[in-house]
Write a protein that holds these residues in place. Sequence first.
Motif, PDB file in Angstrom:
ATOM      1  N   HIS A  54       5.263   0.527 -14.204  1.00 36.85           N
ATOM      2  CA  HIS A  54       4.973  -0.507 -13.221  1.00 36.85           C
ATOM      3  C   HIS A  54       5.033  -1.886 -13.858  1.00 36.85           C
TER       4      HIS A  54
ATOM      5  N   ASP B 197      11.304   4.001  -5.277  1.00 36.36           N
ATOM      6  CA  ASP B 197       9.958   3.791  -4.747  1.00 36.36           C
ATOM      7  C   ASP B 197       9.350   2.497  -5.271  1.00 36.36           C
ATOM      8  N   CYS B 198       9.511   2.259  -6.570  1.00 34.85           N
ATOM      9  CA  CYS B 198       8.951   1.043  -7.169  1.00 34.85           C
ATOM     10  C   CYS B 198       9.672  -0.206  -6.678  1.00 34.85           C
TER      11      CYS B 198
ATOM     12  N   TYR C 292      11.851   7.626  -8.367  1.00 34.57           N
ATOM     13  CA  TYR C 292      10.726   6.786  -8.783  1.00 34.57           C
ATOM     14  C   TYR C 292      11.133   5.315  -8.796  1.00 34.57           C
TER      15      TYR C 292
ATOM     16  N   LEU D 237       3.236   7.057  -5.247  1.00 29.23           N
ATOM     17  CA  LEU D 237       3.082   6.586  -6.625  1.00 29.23           C
ATOM     18  C   LEU D 237       1.697   6.965  -7.138  1.00 29.23           C
ATOM     19  N   LYS D 238       1.625   7.300  -8.403  1.00 29.26           N
ATOM     20  CA  LYS D 238       0.342   7.637  -9.009  1.00 29.26           C
ATOM     21  C   LYS D 238      -0.256   6.402  -9.645  1.00 29.26           C
TER      22      LYS D 238
ATOM     23  N   MET E 135      -0.184   2.754  -2.634  1.00 28.10           N
ATOM     24  CA  MET E 135       0.457   3.542  -3.685  1.00 28.10           C
ATOM     25  C   MET E 135       0.589   5.005  -3.244  1.00 28.10           C
TER      26      MET E 135
ATOM     27  N   ASN F 128       0.108   2.082 -17.165  1.00 24.75           N
ATOM     28  CA  ASN F 128       1.294   2.429 -16.397  1.00 24.75           C
ATOM     29  C   ASN F 128       2.418   1.471 -16.776  1.00 24.75           C
TER      30      ASN F 128
END
Length: 126
Positions: free
Chosen positions: A48, A93-94, A90, A33-34, A28, A45
């Motif tokens: 996610h 990234d996911c 974001y 990613l946090k 992550m 989250n």
Amino acid sequence: MLDVMECVNYINNQKQFDMEANALNKDMEDFGLKNEILNDKETLNVYHLVFKELRLKILYINTNGYTKMKMRTFISRLGYKKRSSQLVNYIYDCLLFYHISVTLKDNVDCDMESVELDRQIIFRVV
């Protein structure tokens, strides 16, 4: 449903989860990613979960190997009304993290920043 499954798996395999926690956190961090679950137990989250649900739906529920929705619906499921460059980064990234590709109809590449909000986008697992 996903939360319950995750909790049951954790209860049954606590040692395995603890062993994989460092690798998961490193992955992550590599993707920028946090892990908000570690920071605040009350703040799940949700974002996610949308991607996890997409992946599960494609792999196990939809027999055609993909799922589709309008861009506007996708953004609203993430909790937003408008698209921003930060949100698009974001999302990319996911999508990369969960190995999901996004295309338009007829397998045309999809640019999440410029696709019309009322256009159907198709999600596939790669």
